[in-house]
Each structure stands twice: as C-alpha cells, then as structure tokens.
Design an enzyme around this catalytic site. Structure first.
Site, PDB file in Angstrom:
ATOM      1  N   HIS C  68       0.824  -1.215   0.000  1.00 42.33           N
ATOM      2  CA  HIS C  68       0.000   0.000   0.000  1.00 42.33           C
ATOM      3  C   HIS C  68       0.851   1.255   0.000  1.00 42.33           C
ATOM      4  O   HIS C  68       1.913   1.315   0.613  1.00 42.33           O
ATOM      5  CB  HIS C  68      -1.024  -0.006   1.129  1.00 42.33           C
ATOM      6  CG  HIS C  68      -0.490   0.123   2.527  1.00 42.33           C
ATOM      7  ND1 HIS C  68      -0.321   1.339   3.138  1.00 42.33           N
ATOM      8  CD2 HIS C  68      -0.118  -0.811   3.432  1.00 42.33           C
ATOM      9  CE1 HIS C  68       0.133   1.150   4.370  1.00 42.33           C
ATOM     10  NE2 HIS C  68       0.272  -0.144   4.579  1.00 42.33           N
ATOM     11  N   GLU C 209      -5.231   1.583   2.745  1.00 38.52           N
ATOM     12  CA  GLU C 209      -5.033   0.431   3.611  1.00 38.52           C
ATOM     13  C   GLU C 209      -5.184   0.839   5.064  1.00 38.52           C
ATOM     14  O   GLU C 209      -5.776   0.121   5.864  1.00 38.52           O
ATOM     15  CB  GLU C 209      -3.634  -0.170   3.368  1.00 38.52           C
ATOM     16  CG  GLU C 209      -3.402  -1.532   4.018  1.00 38.52           C
ATOM     17  CD  GLU C 209      -2.837  -1.468   5.443  1.00 38.52           C
ATOM     18  OE1 GLU C 209      -2.720  -2.528   6.078  1.00 38.52           O
ATOM     19  OE2 GLU C 209      -2.509  -0.361   5.931  1.00 38.52           O
ATOM     20  N   GLU C 210      -4.658   2.000   5.395  1.00 38.50           N
ATOM     21  CA  GLU C 210      -4.610   2.446   6.794  1.00 38.50           C
ATOM     22  C   GLU C 210      -5.993   2.741   7.376  1.00 38.50           C
ATOM     23  O   GLU C 210      -6.142   2.870   8.579  1.00 38.50           O
ATOM     24  CB  GLU C 210      -3.727   3.691   6.926  1.00 38.50           C
ATOM     25  CG  GLU C 210      -2.261   3.478   6.561  1.00 38.50           C
ATOM     26  CD  GLU C 210      -1.506   2.622   7.579  1.00 38.50           C
ATOM     27  OE1 GLU C 210      -2.105   2.213   8.582  1.00 38.50           O
ATOM     28  OE2 GLU C 210      -0.314   2.351   7.342  1.00 38.50           O
ATOM     29  N   ASP C 232       3.922  -6.063   3.418  1.00 41.01           N
ATOM     30  CA  ASP C 232       3.695  -4.991   4.384  1.00 41.01           C
ATOM     31  C   ASP C 232       4.876  -4.953   5.340  1.00 41.01           C
ATOM     32  O   ASP C 232       5.807  -5.750   5.230  1.00 41.01           O
ATOM     33  CB  ASP C 232       2.368  -5.210   5.127  1.00 41.01           C
ATOM     34  CG  ASP C 232       1.717  -3.882   5.537  1.00 41.01           C
ATOM     35  OD1 ASP C 232       2.464  -2.931   5.878  1.00 41.01           O
ATOM     36  OD2 ASP C 232       0.494  -3.798   5.531  1.00 41.01           O
ATOM     37  N   HIS C 316       4.279   3.888  12.401  1.00 46.51           N
ATOM     38  CA  HIS C 316       3.311   4.992  12.494  1.00 46.51           C
ATOM     39  C   HIS C 316       3.884   6.226  13.197  1.00 46.51           C
ATOM     40  O   HIS C 316       3.175   6.936  13.896  1.00 46.51           O
ATOM     41  CB  HIS C 316       2.000   4.531  13.154  1.00 46.51           C
ATOM     42  CG  HIS C 316       1.138   3.718  12.228  1.00 46.51           C
ATOM     43  ND1 HIS C 316      -0.202   3.554  12.407  1.00 46.51           N
ATOM     44  CD2 HIS C 316       1.445   3.048  11.097  1.00 46.51           C
ATOM     45  CE1 HIS C 316      -0.680   2.804  11.430  1.00 46.51           C
ATOM     46  NE2 HIS C 316       0.304   2.475  10.633  1.00 46.51           N
TER      47      HIS C 316
END
Lengths: 332, 346, 365
Positions: C68, C209-210, C232, C316
């Site tokens: 992604h 995706e998030e 990922d 993140h």
C-alpha cells in the site's frame, strides 16, 4: 413535503422490519418510477431514466430502517429485558417509550441497585409492558420495537424520531418526483439494515453495479452548547461529506456536488465526521470500486427520539441533487 | 459415531484438514460431487433428482469445521512453548489444561506457578496468554526441532456420554460447530426438490471467512447455517436470559450481531417444528455471530436462517450438549428443507 | 534499480489515505518503465501488468503483488481564530504530534507547525498529561481572513520529513509503512525484466489500507488474481518491546503463517528463500493479519494468499526505520518465486473437484 416527512418518521421500522416504511415509499414512487422492485434482503429500488450521452448508472441510497430494541427475555414478573437494534444511545433511554409492531407501548425502567450515579448498562434496563407475569406478557423473545415520539413542526425546524434516515428517504422521494429529464439511469435505493452494519446497501450496490453512488443520510453538528468541535451547523445548508469513520469520499464526486451547489447558489457546508458512517462506505468498495460520496442533512441529537433538522437544509438537499442529476456527472 | 470422530479430531481455524478428511469419508456415498476451494472449504453437492418446476433451485446449508484453539508463536531455548489464541479463547480457561500440538498431536500441558509461591494478590489476577507456556516435556533442543512457530495446538478432550437416559448429554470439545457438521452430513442422506450445497466451511472463528467465499461461489437462492451455540442456563442471581436452554430443542436465531434472519425462513422452521411436534426455542437476540453474517450479504443478497444445537461452555476445552437436541435439529432441518418444495416467495 | 533512491522519492511525496495522487503519480511513472501496462482504478490504486509467457496450455494465470502506498496523516476539521483544528486519518499515536512540522494541502501547500504550550506556563499536573487531539492545533502563521481563503474543512495534512540515512544500511523516513513494500515490488519488477516467467504479474500499489484495506478490497476484485501476495511492514526489534513481539532487523523477510495464508504458498516461499540462500523469518499470525492479505484472501470465490513483511521500527511515526537489505531480499524472493510459478502449481492451487457417481450432474442450467 412536510406531510411526507411526518408520515415517514412516524412509521414503524427498526432494522429488519422495514415493511411499513417500504409500503409508504412504494406508494409514493410507484406512479413516477419506470420500475419499482424489492430485492432479496428487502431493499426497495425505484429506477428512472436511461443512460444517454455523458450519463452514468447512478445509485442514490437512503436507509429506511431506524434504531430500536429487541426483546431478549421476559422474567417471571413480566418485565421485559432487551437488547439494542443498532446503536441505541443509553443516555436517551430511561423513561422513553417504545412501540411494538402491533402498536403496543412499553416504558423503559432501570434497576436501582448498583447503578447509583452511573449510567445504567443496557442489561440493567427493562421494559414494563404493563404485564402482571410472564404468561400475561403480550410480547415474546425476538419481538422488536421502535421508540415512540410524535413528529413536531417547530416552524423552520422539524423534530422527530427516525429523522435518521427517513429524512434521507423523503429527500430521495422528492428528488424522484422533481427530477424530470436526466441523462443518467438513476436507481433510488431505499435500503434496509443500515443501522446494524450497512447490510442492505452492500447487496443492492452489488446488484445495481453502479458507476456513481451517493448516500443521503444525517450527520451530527457542532453548533450546540459545548459540543465537540465540528464545523457543521443546522441551517447552513446540506453538507458534502469529505470523511467519516467508514469512508473518504471520492474527490471527483465531492467536487461535482460542491460545484453544483455553487453554480445553483445553494448554501452548503463541508463535513468531516469523526464518528459513524453511512451506506456509502460499502457502496464505495463494491466490486472493483465505485466513485462514491455523501450528501448529509445536518441533524442534532442523532440516535435520540428527538432528532432535529432544519427544513431549509432539507429543501437545499433536494435542489442540489435535482440540479446535479439533470446534467452530466463530471467526476474526473 | 460420526459426532465422536469429529469432536475428537483437531481442526483449529486455518488447519481444518483432519476434520475435512473425516467428513469426506462420511459423505462420499451420499453426495454427487464435492469440491475443495482455495481456502479449504469442503462443498458437497446433492443434485435434485427431478426438475420440480419453479421456486427455490439452489439451497446452501453451511456448518463450520474449524474450532478455536492455540498457535505456537515461539519456542524458547529452554523448551517452553509460547502461544497465542486462534479465535475467541478466554485466557482463564486454558490454565492447567492438556493440549495436542501439530499434526503429530504432540501432547503438552499448560502449567502454572504453584499456589504456594504466589505473592499476595497474585491469585486474584487473571493470567494473560503472554504469561503462559506449553510444556511438552522436551529439552530445548528437541522442542526447537519438533515444534515450530505457526503450528496449531488444540485442547485434548475425549468425547463421552454423561447421561444415557434423560437429556442424553455428552461432553467433548468443539461442539461449536462439529455438531452442525454432523447434522449437515446427516442431511445429505436424503434428496430434496432442489440442488443442495452442503458447505463445510473453514475459518468461521476468525471472521466468517470460509462461508463468505463459499456463498459467493455457490450463489444460492437461500441459505441455512447450522451451529453449536451458546447455552448459559446455569443458575444465576438475576432472572435474565439463559441465551438457550439445554434440552429445549433446536435454537432459532431471530437476530444476532452478524445477521437479522429472513422472517419467512424463520416462520417456515417454526411451522415445521409445530407440525412435527419438535420442541424448539428462540435464541436470545443480539448474542454472537455466525457464518450467516457473511453469507447473507454476498452478491445481491441471500436470505438466511440459523438453526443451532445448544451447547454449554463453548470455546472452552470441554462443552456439554444433549443428543436429544442434536437429533431434533436433524429432524427439523430435514422436514423444513422438504417444505421448500413449493418454493419461497422471494 | 536503486532502492534507496526510489524510496526517497516516494517517502518524501505525500499520500494520505484517500489522497494518494502525488505518490501514485511517481509510482505509476516508475512502474511504467518496468511493466507492460499501467492503469489506475476508481479508488486510485495503481495497477501495473507485466505479462508472462503463459502456460503451455496458453492460459495466463495472474499473481497479484500488493503493497500500500497510502500513509497515515491528518485532516483539517475547522478553521478557528487563525488556527486549524484537525483529526487523524489512520492510527496515530497522538503523543508523537507535539512540535511536529507539517504541510497543509490547502489551495496551495502551506508549511505549518503543531503548536504546544511552553513548560513555563504549565502546572506540574498539566505536564504529566498527554495533550488530547481535541486540544492540538496547527499554526500556519496566517491570520483568520487569509487563512479561510487558503484552507477548507477536509484538507489533508502530512508531516514534513526528509529521508535520513543512518549507519549500517538503515534508513529513517515517514511513510516507510508501506512504501518500503512499494519499493520492494519495484525492485522485483526490475529483476523480472531480465528473467523469464510464465504467469502474469499484477503489481498493485494500493490505497486506503490504513483506514480499512479499502484499496485492496476493490483492486483484488478487479484483478481477480489466482494468487495474491501482500507485502507490508512488521515490528522490527526495538527498545522497549519484548522480543517475542518483534522480528529481527536485517534478518530477511518474515513469511506469514496462519489462517490468512495458503499453506502451499507459504511452503513454496520458504523453499525459494532456502534455495536462494536469502535469510527469512517465520511469522506466525493466529488470525487477522491487519494487512491487505486479509482482504485479498476472501475476494470473490477465495484467493490463495501469502504475506511477506519488511521489519520496521517505530511504526506509524515520522521516524520509521528499515534496513534496505531487507527490502532488496523481499524483492529477490518474490522475483524468484514468480519465475518458479508453472502449470503444476496453478492446478495445485485451483479448486479441487471430485465427481462421486454416475448419476450426478445438474438437472437444469
């Protein structure tokens, strides 16, 4: 249009029991639509127009169902324990009245031990249907009820239960009546079971295989005392959604709605909703993806029996959709 | 007895092969065809024997093969085996239990610190999965060689009859949903006025995943889901719902967290039960979710109903159910399916 | 292809979930030099097709590679007295936001800072407390009037961060989750240019995706692959996190094992890594993988699916850290795996049908 709104909001229709709302709407749209059908899950689909130059297969969705309760147990003394149908708002429950399919009324009471000061949990509440014991209780496990509250016209503002989303249904019915010529094949879908997981929209969107999808639903506002920060207020026009918990609107659809509003001089607002979502979330991810957006009706006190909308916002939403659908959809 | 064979097999979500193999043997002489799809669903087909005109042409009946269990996440140098739950396992029920690891079914125990050594307050604290380990009695070297991360572990529980008369209760693990699998295998013994797709699904416990793709592929007109469901009828302080009661007959779902059942199908089941004099109960609404949640929203919508055998203590190493309920579920489903003869107004 | 250079371009571009246009353009340009066709779909997924030679039967089974390209970010919710209120798009740790520099994507890009009150004016109790999202604001230095012309509700905001080279072949940047995977896919396509393979390859840089695997849901439906591999990032060993929750940095790609993954595909990936002498790790995942693989597997009638991960620290945050060698190894492993896909493997993965007796067969159509 107020008569239509009144009849829709007062009808009985918790998720899974939308029959009466469907009958009301079917009677309204039957004369105007090219085709009206009910699908396997109970969605009502009214179709007008056919695809001309620059036209698309468009799905418009508003959900017929409302939140409610379901009977889970009847105790020896005839008190009814219940669960929620959709996201019932505990703060609004005590003292509320519920109405079963046969019109019977029950009142919601609370246990008193162990809940002092705190908000009781759903399993600490019960419904009193006036029965003396289990055998004389006029309801059974699995029966559903909606909240009972009449429609009130405050002039510019309207209050009722189930504005979420009968107001969307009313907007769609009105758009269908006013639309006239359109280059699009437009499917007006009155969906079921939105409040329990957007289920009707998921299957109807698959069946229609739309090329453009718009949901019309309510959104919350930030204009009441000490409200959470939100730049949406009642009476400032319908809101074009940018984002909520379930979707990010297709930028082209958003732009198309905004440009239509600006061209037509219809007041509008942009909306970022931090909780909740609408049918558009699943319409967008249907099959290989559908450009999707939402036109929201700003609504105070959502999921209480007294949801309030501004009539001008409602009329604005109708005008905006009619104007948009009469021309080509330039969504890039 | 097929039920015994099924519940003594291990089939944690994602590793249902042992259960599937038993079912293939059981249905081989009953079905016309079977297929195994990319996720491991076993879909057996029994075609109708004659063209019976309008109405329902294709019915899917689903039961899930998988059970909740454990997965090895790391083998420590000293031979202790770390694990994580697969599906909804309450960490409180795994303490001091026996498990079987992998296809070899290596026995192991989940130990706990002796009560003598507990600090004050410690015995009131719930143990977390991270604080527990499986001991297979192996040296570090042997454990590293024979047990590898990603292997599944399953509760080691024998099937036994508890009460020969009365409710004819039995105990075992994984009645959720091997009970449904056994009912479904029984249903394949008969022919129906439509093509019956018996879907033995995978991965229900980790998100209704097998049923979803099976329903998409089969595209049935209507679907039934057979379950082993929550039964919470032990004595309680408050007069609240037992969800279902043992021995009170098959449990019908009106709505749960995953689905609102099609009212026409629920009514059909009730009419059949009443006609045959089969006891039945309505399961407490709003509790749990089943494969029907995934099935009914496939493609442009599939009307669904759920019929379940009540089972106490599900998702634990040992549960209890009544063979009376089990047999009544078979009778109810068989009769109801035959009633679809005239079709359903869809 | 130089992985670090491609990564620098894509991690420094912005592409919050739902607004992946800028990074998508760079990805599409690059993929165009590596594949036969590149298109983007309704959601904005970038889909590159690299044709294989086909099976001897003439069929062209497809393998889908999905990484992604969206990143977590922020969104303006209100313009208030010359400051911007905002919400998060994707899973942010709000504690990482105080004092960050940001870019507000308004009518034109505006540089801004997320303000914080100085310690001098705070009480000890206030000092102990995490400042909640509702109390944070962005300051772009403009006053209310011009600001309203430049910024509207719904405008996206990204954190400003240039890629940083650390010692030992490691890089830190924002959005390495999951642009590191997009780089691995690019590296794989580059290797495949010089190789022969039978299956078609659909390389997809997915969106959203998030916020719920939304791009993978629709692109997998559209591509309808016979096999899906999601790429990922996963938790690399780091200070403050127990060892059993992490994988080794520089230890090679972890290969997912569990209900989300087809056992035969897992096995083949492991064999391929062994044959190539590429280090790899086993990544047991007992349920929801939280990656595009979770969506791909249940698409249509079910798709055999695998997951390759890239070890990454500080997920993140704008200082996500990876080892470039892990990205290259992931690309190598995929390329070799793809070259080994043949007719036999295609039939092993397909639906297995067995007819049991002569009287079967549909009685109507």
């Amino acid at each position: 249009m107020k008569e239509l709104i009144k009849s829709l909001v007062e009808a009985f229709g918790p998720s899974g029991s939308e029959d009466r709302v469907r009958d009301l709407i079917a009677a309204e749209v039957g004369k105007v639509a090219r085709e009206v059908r009910t699908d396997a899950l109970g969605n009502l689909i009214a179709t007008v127009g056919s695809k001309g130059a620059g036209g698309r297969r468009v799905m418009l969705a508003a959900h017929m169902d409302e939140i409610g309760i379901v009977v889970s147990h009847i105790d020896a003394k005839g008190f009814v324990r219940f669960g929620g149908v959709g996201g019932v708002f505990r703060l609004a429950l005590i003292g509320s009245r519920v109405r079963f399919a046969d019109g019977r009324i029950g009142v919601i009471g609370s246990e008193q031990k162990r809940v002092e000061g705190d908000l009781p949990r759903l399993d600490q509440l019960f419904i009193d249907v006036g029965a003396k014991d289990r055998d004389s209780a006029p309801v059974k496990v699995g029966d559903v009820a909606c909240f009972d509250r009449p429609f009130v016209d405050l002039g510019g503002r309207l209050v009722a239960k189930a504005m979420d989303d009968r107001i969307g249904c009313a907007v769609l019915v009105q758009v269908l009546k006013e639309l006239g010529e359109t280059p699009h094949e437009v499917h007006f879908v009155f969906t079921v079971q939105e409040e329990v997981g957007l289920r009707g929209a998921q299957t109807s969107a698959y069946g229609i295989d739309a090329e453009l999808a718009i949901a019309v639903d309510v959104t919350t506002t930030g204009d009441t005392p000490e409200a959470r920060t939100m730049a949406v207020s009642l009476g400032s026009g319908p809101a074009v959604k940018v984002k909520d918990r379930g979707m990010l609107s297709h930028p082209g659809v958003r732009r198309w709605l905004v440009e239509t509003a600006e061209r037509e001089g219809i007041p509008y607002q942009l909306e970022v909703l931090e909780a909740g979502t609408t049918d558009a979330a699943v319409m967008q991810t249907t099959r290989a993806g559908v450009p999707a957006g939402v036109l929201s009706i700003p609504t105070r006190y959502v999921h209480t029996p007294s949801e309030m909308v501004d009539y001008e916002d409602v009329l604005g939403a109708v005008r905006l959709l009619v104007a948009a659908l009469r021309g080509p959809a330039e969504i890039g | 007895m097929l039920l015994r064979e099924l519940v003594e097999a291990d089939g944690v979500s994602g590793c249902e092969k042992a259960v599937r193999d038993i079912l293939i043997k059981a249905i081989e002489d009953r079905a016309d065809e079977y297929r195994i799809d990319a996720l491991g669903n076993l879909i057996a087909v029994k075609y109708r024997r004659s063209r019976s005109g309008a109405g329902v042409a294709k019915v899917m009946v689903a039961a899930h093969m998988d059970e909740v269990g454990l997965m090895v996440t790391k083998v420590e140098r000293d031979g202790f085996i770390r694990f994580a739950p697969v599906g909804g396992v309450d960490p409180r029920v795994v303490v001091a239990k026996v498990v079987r690891i992998g296809e070899e079914r290596i026995p192991g125990v989940i130990g706990v610190k002796p009560v003598h050594l507990l600090e004050p307050g410690e015995r009131d604290r719930v143990l977390k999965f991270e604080q527990l380990a499986i001991d297979a009695g192996m040296s570090g070297e042997e454990a590293q060689r024979r047990v590898r991360p990603g292997m599944y572990a399953s509760f080691a529980t024998a099937f036994e009859l508890l009460d020969e008369g009365g409710l004819r209760t039995v105990k075992g693990k994984a009645f959720d949903d091997r009970a449904g699998c056994a009912v479904l295998a029984e249903l394949l013994a008969e022919s129906y006025p439509f093509d019956l797709y018996a879907a033995f699904t995978v991965q229900e416990e980790v998100g209704l995943r097998g049923a979803r793709v099976a329903a998409y592929a089969v595209e049935p007109d209507v679907a039934f889901v057979l379950e082993g469901t929550v039964c919470d009828d032990s004595p309680k302080e408050k007069d609240t719902s037992p969800t279902t009661r043992l021995g009170a007959g098959p449990a019908l779902t009106v709505m749960d967290r995953s689905v609102i059942c099609d009212r026409r199908l629920v009514q059909l089941l009730i009419s059949e039960a009443e006609a045959q004099g089969i006891p039945f109960q309505v399961k407490q609404p709003g509790i749990g979710g089943t494969d029907a949640g995934a099935i009914h929203v496939q493609r442009d919508g599939i009307p669904c109903a759920v019929v379940a055998v009540p089972a106490r203590y599900i998702h634990s190493p040992v549960s209890v159910m009544s063979l009376n309920d089990f047999e009544n579920t078979v009778r109810l489903m068989r009769g109801t399916l035959q009633r679809l003869q005239g079709g359903l107004e869809l | 292809m130089k992985v670090a250079e491609f990564l620098k371009r894509i991690t420094e571009a912005s592409g919050v979930s739902g607004a992946e246009g800028e990074v998508g353009t760079i990805v599409a340009e690059t993929f165009r030099t590596l594949a036969d066709e590149v298109r983007s779909d309704v959601m904005g997924n970038v889909i590159a097709l690299k044709r294989g030679e086909g099976l001897p039967s003439g069929e062209h089974p497809r393998v889908m590679l999905a990484g992604h390209m969206d990143e977590i970010g922020l969104m303006v919710t209100k313009v208030e007295d010359g400051f911007l209120r905002f919400t998060t798009v994707g899973g942010f740790d709000v504690r990482t936001l105080l004092g960050q520099e940001v870019l507000v994507h308004g009518r034109r890009p505006l540089r801004g800072v997320i303000g914080c009150r100085p310690p001098h004016v705070l009480t000890p109790a206030e000092n102990e407390r995490v400042v909640p999202l509702q109390e944070l604001f962005i300051d772009v230095g403009y006053e209310e009037e011009p600001l309203r012309e430049l910024v509207r509700v719904g405008d996206f905001v990204t954190v400003r961060r240039e890629q940083i080279e650390l010692a030992g072949g490691r890089l830190a940047a924002k959005a390495l989750d999951d642009r590191a995977a997009v780089a691995a896919i690019g590296f794989c396509l580059d290797l495949l240019k010089k190789r022969r393979h039978q299956w078609d390859v659909c390389a997809v840089a997915t969106v959203q995706e998030e916020v719920g695997l939304r791009g993978a849901i629709t692109s997998a439906f559209g591509v309808a692959p016979h096999l899906g591999i999601a790429i990922d990032v996963t938790f690399g060993s780091q200070y403050g996190v127990p060892e059993y929750e992490t994988v080794e940095m520089g230890g090679g790609p972890p290969i997912g094992l569990g209900p989300n993954f087809h056992p035969k595909v897992h096995e083949r990936l492991v064999e391929t890594a062994k044959a190539l002498e590429i280090p790899y790790q086993i990544d047991p995942i007992p349920g929801r993988s939280g990656t595009d693989a979770w969506a791909i597997q249940v698409t249509r009638e079910g798709i055999p699916t695998a997951l390759l991960s890239i070890p990454l620290r500080y997920m993140h945050t704008p200082v996500e850290t990876v080892d470039v060698r892990d990205i290259e190894r992931t690309g190598h492993l995929m390329a070799e795996f793809i070259c080994g896909l043949d007719e036999t493997f295609a039939s092993e993965l397909g639906v297995q049908v067995r007819r049991l007796n002569g009287q079967g067969g549909p009685t109507c159509c």
